[in-house]
Design an enzyme around this catalytic site. Structure first.
Site, PDB file in Angstrom:
ATOM      1  N   LEU A  17       0.829  -1.202   0.000  1.00 49.00           N
ATOM      2  CA  LEU A  17       0.000   0.000   0.000  1.00 49.00           C
ATOM      3  C   LEU A  17       0.868   1.258   0.000  1.00 49.00           C
ATOM      4  O   LEU A  17       2.054   1.192   0.316  1.00 49.00           O
ATOM      5  CB  LEU A  17      -0.912  -0.037   1.236  1.00 49.00           C
ATOM      6  CG  LEU A  17      -1.867  -1.249   1.251  1.00 49.00           C
ATOM      7  CD1 LEU A  17      -2.417  -1.506   2.645  1.00 49.00           C
ATOM      8  CD2 LEU A  17      -2.991  -1.044   0.247  1.00 49.00           C
ATOM      9  N   PRO A  18       0.267   2.426  -0.336  1.00 45.26           N
ATOM     10  CA  PRO A  18       1.097   3.626  -0.495  1.00 45.26           C
ATOM     11  C   PRO A  18       1.830   4.081   0.785  1.00 45.26           C
ATOM     12  O   PRO A  18       3.026   4.332   0.743  1.00 45.26           O
ATOM     13  CB  PRO A  18       0.099   4.691  -0.968  1.00 45.26           C
ATOM     14  CG  PRO A  18      -1.043   3.937  -1.556  1.00 45.26           C
ATOM     15  CD  PRO A  18      -1.125   2.649  -0.779  1.00 45.26           C
ATOM     16  N   THR A  43       6.234   0.791   2.083  1.00 43.68           N
ATOM     17  CA  THR A  43       7.237   1.589   2.801  1.00 43.68           C
ATOM     18  C   THR A  43       6.484   2.531   3.728  1.00 43.68           C
ATOM     19  O   THR A  43       5.777   3.430   3.262  1.00 43.68           O
ATOM     20  CB  THR A  43       8.090   2.420   1.817  1.00 43.68           C
ATOM     21  OG1 THR A  43       8.755   1.528   0.931  1.00 43.68           O
ATOM     22  CG2 THR A  43       9.127   3.246   2.564  1.00 43.68           C
ATOM     23  N   LYS A  88      15.022   0.588   5.215  1.00 44.18           N
ATOM     24  CA  LYS A  88      14.466   1.191   3.992  1.00 44.18           C
ATOM     25  C   LYS A  88      14.530   2.730   4.062  1.00 44.18           C
ATOM     26  O   LYS A  88      14.892   3.395   3.082  1.00 44.18           O
ATOM     27  CB  LYS A  88      13.014   0.713   3.828  1.00 44.18           C
ATOM     28  CG  LYS A  88      12.263   1.323   2.673  1.00 44.18           C
ATOM     29  CD  LYS A  88      12.743   0.843   1.331  1.00 44.18           C
ATOM     30  CE  LYS A  88      12.004   1.559   0.200  1.00 44.18           C
ATOM     31  NZ  LYS A  88      12.618   1.320  -1.090  1.00 44.18           N
ATOM     32  N   LYS A 129       7.864  11.368   0.213  1.00 38.18           N
ATOM     33  CA  LYS A 129       7.241  10.642   1.328  1.00 38.18           C
ATOM     34  C   LYS A 129       8.317   9.950   2.170  1.00 38.18           C
ATOM     35  O   LYS A 129       8.309  10.016   3.400  1.00 38.18           O
ATOM     36  CB  LYS A 129       6.268   9.586   0.773  1.00 38.18           C
ATOM     37  CG  LYS A 129       5.601   8.762   1.864  1.00 38.18           C
ATOM     38  CD  LYS A 129       4.990   7.471   1.348  1.00 38.18           C
ATOM     39  CE  LYS A 129       6.029   6.431   1.078  1.00 38.18           C
ATOM     40  NZ  LYS A 129       5.544   5.065   0.925  1.00 38.18           N
TER      41      LYS A 129
END
Ligand code: NAD
Length: 292
Positions: A64-65, A95, A170, A245
């Site tokens: 998912l975003p 992420t 990440k 983001k």
């Protein structure tokens, strides 16, 4: 195996297709019809909502975003944790913030689920070619159990540590990537301003101490390399807004821990200016064109 897959976007769709190709039965769900249709056309079984995708799944994967989407799919009365079978192993590949990943995994544990965070690196090309790098946070026994499934979507599967550790790696990796892209762009622009051919400049720096991934494999200057976003009008690839983001996750994480990341903060400001100038959907290497 029965695998549920929620989030069939740029990354999730090719990942789910690789699981189908490996012979798994995959039930998928996405809010966007065109993505769902592409998944069905590849042989996937469509479900009408996230909880139905988890029904009978041995493993459930979410791609998912951002943090808020992960919270809304897993938590609350209508979320997966309240409705799925606790025997289903949960893998979140999105992420998101390490803090949110830990909170969702501990809510999962309280309901009897095993859950790992497993964000990926390698982009849409890596998702298609099943060469992604997975950075997994969670218990070793769960990581070993899901390793064969992750290997159908990726080449390198790393156990980073406890819950949230995959997201921490990440965030660090993408902050470094964002900074490197800015540095490489700046060096190339300075050389070009001096009349240098960017190909010659790139070749020499690639064999010198300035070498790095953005220079050698993802060169931001149009025409230096074939088959990279800079030579295709900065289309495809990894969007400026997704990089923004991830830099937001890095600065938020650093604030929580009182860690000093001045270059990460500056990178966030520069990508933000670039996004506000109307480039949010372009590949992040388009920051090469940022004028300050
Ligand atoms: P995307 O926006 O293309 O796909 C996300 C999908 O999730 C969309 O299709 C959206 O409709 C769906 N979705 C949102 N909420 C949902 C819900 N409640 N139920 C079902 N589906 C829902 O994004 P992407 O590029 O596939 O990226 C996914 C994640 O992977 C992000 O966290 C991103 O940062 C990360 N990532 C992306 C790349 C890349 O190159 N694109 C590389 C590595 C990691």
């Amino acid at each position: 195996m029965n695998i549920g897959f929620i989030g069939l976007g740029n990354m999730g769709l090719p990942m789910a297709i690789n699981l189908l190709k490996a012979g798994h039965h995959v039930t998928g769900f996405d809010l966007v019809q065109s993505q769902s249709e592409a998944f069905a056309a590849a042989g996937g079984t469509l479900s009408t909502n996230a909880n139905a995708a988890a029904n009978k799944a041995d493993i459930l994967i979410t791609m998912l975003p951002a943090s808020r989407h992960v919270e809304s799919v897993y938590l609350g009365e209508s979320g997966l944790l309240a409705n799925a079978n606790p025997k289903t192993l949960l893998i979140d590949c999105s992420t998101i913030s390490p803090k949110v990943a830990q909170a969702v995994a501990s809510a999962a544990k309280a309901k009897g689920f095993a859950m790992v965070d497993a964000p990926v690196s390698g982009g849409t090309a890596g998702a298609q070619a099943a060469t992604l790098t997975f950075m997994v946070g969670g218990e070793s026994s769960v990581v070993e159990c899901i390793r064969p499934v992750l290997e159908k979507m990726g080449k390198n599967i790393f156990h980073a540590g406890a819950s949230g550790a995959g997201q921490t790696v990440k965030v660090c990796n993408n902050m470094l990537l964002g900074i490197q892209m800015l540095g490489t762009s700046e060096a190339l622009r300075l050389g070009i301003a001096n009349g240098m051919d960017p190909k010659v400049l790139s070749d020499i720096m690639s064999k010198s101490s300035g070498r790095n991934w953005t220079l050698e494999l993802y060169n931001p200057c149009p025409g230096v390399m074939e088959n990279v976003p800079s030579s295709k009008g900065y289309a495809g690839g990894f969007g400026v807004d997704l990089m923004l983001k991830d830099l937001g996750l890095a600065t938020e994480n650093a604030q929580d821990l009182d860690a000093s990341i001045p270059l990460g903060q500056l990178a966030q400001e520069l990508y933000e200016a670039h996004s506000k100038a109307g480039n949010g959907q372009l590949d992040f290497s388009s920051v090469f064109n940022l004028k300050q």
